[in-house]
Design an enzyme around this catalytic site. Structure first.
Site, PDB file in Angstrom:
ATOM      1  N   LYS A  58      -0.158   9.324  13.216  1.00  0.00           N
ATOM      2  CA  LYS A  58       0.777   8.315  12.702  1.00  0.00           C
ATOM      3  C   LYS A  58       1.686   8.917  11.624  1.00  0.00           C
ATOM      4  O   LYS A  58       2.896   8.734  11.658  1.00  0.00           O
ATOM      5  CB  LYS A  58      -0.037   7.139  12.153  1.00  0.00           C
ATOM      6  CG  LYS A  58       0.783   5.986  11.653  1.00  0.00           C
ATOM      7  CD  LYS A  58       0.021   4.680  11.736  1.00  0.00           C
ATOM      8  CE  LYS A  58      -0.957   4.485  10.593  1.00  0.00           C
ATOM      9  NZ  LYS A  58      -0.296   4.227   9.301  1.00  0.00           N
ATOM     10  N   ASP A  96      -8.214   7.090   4.798  1.00  0.00           N
ATOM     11  CA  ASP A  96      -8.121   6.070   5.853  1.00  0.00           C
ATOM     12  C   ASP A  96      -9.411   5.978   6.680  1.00  0.00           C
ATOM     13  O   ASP A  96      -9.569   5.049   7.480  1.00  0.00           O
ATOM     14  CB  ASP A  96      -6.943   6.359   6.786  1.00  0.00           C
ATOM     15  CG  ASP A  96      -5.612   6.145   6.081  1.00  0.00           C
ATOM     16  OD1 ASP A  96      -5.578   5.447   5.052  1.00  0.00           O
ATOM     17  OD2 ASP A  96      -4.600   6.693   6.561  1.00  0.00           O
ATOM     18  N   LYS A 149      -4.653  -0.943   0.267  1.00  0.00           N
ATOM     19  CA  LYS A 149      -4.236  -0.551   1.623  1.00  0.00           C
ATOM     20  C   LYS A 149      -3.791  -1.813   2.377  1.00  0.00           C
ATOM     21  O   LYS A 149      -3.528  -2.825   1.768  1.00  0.00           O
ATOM     22  CB  LYS A 149      -5.372   0.189   2.337  1.00  0.00           C
ATOM     23  CG  LYS A 149      -5.695   1.542   1.702  1.00  0.00           C
ATOM     24  CD  LYS A 149      -4.536   2.497   1.855  1.00  0.00           C
ATOM     25  CE  LYS A 149      -4.808   3.821   1.166  1.00  0.00           C
ATOM     26  NZ  LYS A 149      -3.630   4.693   1.148  1.00  0.00           N
ATOM     27  N   ARG A 157      -9.824  -2.943   1.318  1.00  0.00           N
ATOM     28  CA  ARG A 157     -10.818  -2.440   2.275  1.00  0.00           C
ATOM     29  C   ARG A 157     -12.218  -2.335   1.684  1.00  0.00           C
ATOM     30  O   ARG A 157     -13.192  -2.232   2.433  1.00  0.00           O
ATOM     31  CB  ARG A 157     -10.350  -1.088   2.841  1.00  0.00           C
ATOM     32  CG  ARG A 157      -9.173  -1.256   3.797  1.00  0.00           C
ATOM     33  CD  ARG A 157      -8.671   0.048   4.375  1.00  0.00           C
ATOM     34  NE  ARG A 157      -7.637  -0.203   5.370  1.00  0.00           N
ATOM     35  CZ  ARG A 157      -6.794   0.711   5.830  1.00  0.00           C
ATOM     36  NH1 ARG A 157      -6.841   1.963   5.370  1.00  0.00           N
ATOM     37  NH2 ARG A 157      -5.899   0.399   6.748  1.00  0.00           N
TER      38      ARG A 157
HETATM   39  C1  S3P Z   1       0.018   8.030   4.597  1.00  0.00           C
HETATM   40  C2  S3P Z   1      -0.602   8.236   3.400  1.00  0.00           C
HETATM   41  C3  S3P Z   1      -1.778   7.501   2.945  1.00  0.00           C
HETATM   42  C4  S3P Z   1      -2.471   6.766   4.082  1.00  0.00           C
HETATM   43  C5  S3P Z   1      -1.505   6.086   4.999  1.00  0.00           C
HETATM   44  C6  S3P Z   1      -0.519   7.076   5.579  1.00  0.00           C
HETATM   45  C7  S3P Z   1       1.219   8.809   4.911  1.00  0.00           C
HETATM   46  O1  S3P Z   1      -1.382   6.558   1.970  1.00  0.00           O
HETATM   47  O2  S3P Z   1      -3.390   5.840   3.571  1.00  0.00           O
HETATM   48  O3  S3P Z   1      -2.190   5.463   6.063  1.00  0.00           O
HETATM   49  O4  S3P Z   1       1.602   8.911   6.093  1.00  0.00           O
HETATM   50  O5  S3P Z   1       1.817   9.357   3.975  1.00  0.00           O
HETATM   51  P1  S3P Z   1      -1.267   7.028   0.433  1.00  0.00           P
HETATM   52  O6  S3P Z   1      -0.508   8.262   0.450  1.00  0.00           O
HETATM   53  O7  S3P Z   1      -0.523   5.971  -0.314  1.00  0.00           O
HETATM   54  O8  S3P Z   1      -2.686   7.184  -0.022  1.00  0.00           O
END
Ligand code: S3P
Length: 425
Positions: free
Chosen positions: A19, A312, A339, A343
């Site tokens: 993702k 995550d 989040k 969670r």
């Molecule tokens: C992500 C960073 C994470 C993660 C999110 C995706 C990203 O969040 O939890 O699902 O793609 O940069 P944080 O960077 O705020 O922890």
């Protein structure tokens, strides 16, 4: 949706694309000169929200099965959007795009769904404002919707209070347009996909430990991006194989970036039977095949610098811990509260309803494993990672588990239930 107990899982699964990397491919592709081809793109709702936002900014983006082709506009080619940019459920889209919009020559409004409207945006508004950005939270409380009026930006050095790749990435993207170098210092290193991809697109980026720097940039150049499978999606199969007796699952071509592989380290330390075949020919990000077989597990403490590398995966790690002998302590994970849902609260209440011995703490959870789980009504609260974690729990509980709002897996893994079903013996 009703989930019933399974008796062994076996087979091979190719989880959908990462993702984080899929989002970044569209964003950098849009800002680059020339075409960007993204292979193995995640066709989940979050990444489709990113495509939708960049289309509203004038970017031509075509989708051919799991390949996305972005016709780049150059760093200064985005167009003034006439509509609000709707990020849906995607925090990554909202925070990263804030860094892209802050230095433009136009204004834009950003909004999203009910969950997005509860997520803290001051973490990007404050440092971007320090760079000279004009970003306002409409309600004045740091929550979306956001109004961004493009401004000239200056490079800063920012010591972030949170290890967040979203914050770091917003600043690095804004830094491309700044009048000097931009430096982000994190308390612990978060995922580094932005740094790696910016470098591949021709930006001058350097990193040392938990510090990342970017120099102002004239032009990025379109690239071919090959997206590996998402280790965060593979985690549900890793845990399912580890805790379901008589199981063996191989996950093909999973991303193995060391800033994301905490789940593998945790499984190994808990005593899981896990083997990895690194794909030496992977382009860009490291990738490989992971095989997990069921085994005896023991509780451990998960804390500190490890947390950002598995942030995550903590909901499904809570499920894993219910099936390990002894106590698992998750610390330093306050971020879980902000989040897609809180969670900590939701995993504790769902697993408690199933009979687990689990307690919430200020910054994580304490789980005394080994108590058998029983079916119950559990709620995803429309959080995709909670839905998939509770599915894995339900598959190992006696009796039926009724999962409310199961469909939210479309955010990151639309075919999750079909793929899991195929592996049941
Ligand atoms: C992500 C960073 C994470 C993660 C999110 C995706 C990203 O969040 O939890 O699902 O793609 O940069 P944080 O960077 O705020 O922890």
């Amino acid at each position: 949706m009703i989930i019933t107990k399974v008796h062994g899982l076996s087979g091979t699964v190719r989880v959908p694309g990462d993702k984080s990397i899929s989002h970044r491919g569209v964003m950098l592709g849009a800002l680059a000169k020339g075409q960007t081809e993204i292979h193995g793109f995640l066709m989940g709702a979050d990444c489709l929200s990113t495509i939708d936002c960049f289309r509203k900014l004038g970017v031509r983006i075509n989708i051919y099965s799991d390949t996305v082709v972005v016709e780049g506009m150059g760093l200064r080619g985005l167009k003034n959007p006439i509509q609000t940019l709707n990020v849906g459920n995607s925090g990554t889209t909202m925070r990263l795009i804030s860094g892209v919009l802050a230095p433009q020559k136009f204004s834009a409004k950003l909004d999203g769904d009910a969950s997005i409207r509860k997520r803290p945006m001051n973490r990007v508004i404050m440092p971007l404002s320090e760079m000279g950005a004009d970003i306002k939270s409409e309600s004045g409380d740091g929550l979306p919707p956001l109004m961004i009026n493009g401004k000239d930006l200056k490079g800063i050095t920012y010591k972030s209070p949170v290890a967040s790749a979203q914050v770091k990435s917003a600043l690095l993207l804004a830094g491309l347009y700044a009048d000097g170098e931009t430096t982000v210092i994190e308390p612990a290193l978060s995922r580094n996909h932005t740094e790696l991809m910016l470098k591949a697109f021709g930006a001058e980026v350097s990193s040392e430990g938990a510090t990342a720097r970017v120099k102002p940039c004239d032009e990025l150049f379109g690239q071919m991006v090959v997206v590996p499978g998402d280790i965060s999606s593979a985690a549900y199969f890793m845990v399912a194989a580890a805790i379901t007796p008589d199981s063996e699952i191989t996950m093909k071509n999973v991303g193995l970036n060391p800033t994301r592989d905490g789940i593998i380290r945790v499984l190994k330390e808990m005593g899981a039977d896990i083997s990895i075949r690194v794909n030496e020919r992977a382009v860009g990000e490291p990738a490989g095949d992971i095989t997990v077989r069921s085994s005896e597990l023991k509780g451990i403490t998960i804390e500190g610098n490890l947390i950002p590398t598995l942030i995550d995966e903590l909901p499904v790690i809570a499920v894993l811990a219910c099936f390990a002998k002894g106590t698992t302590v998750i610390k330093d994970a306050e971020e879980l509260k902000v989040k897609e849902s809180n969670r900590i609260d939701i995993m504790v209440s769902n697993l408690k309803a199933m009979g687990a011995d689990i307690e919430a703490t200020d910054d994580g959870m304490i789980i005394n494993g080994g108590k058998p789980l029983h079916g119950a009504v559990v709620d995803s609260v429309k959080d995709h990672r909670v839905a998939m974690s509770m599915t894995v729990a339900g598959m190992n509980a006696d009796g039926d588990t009724d999962l409310i709002d199961a469909h939210c897996v479309k955010i990151s893994y639309p075919r999750f239930y079909e793929d899991m079903q195929r592996l049941t013996v």
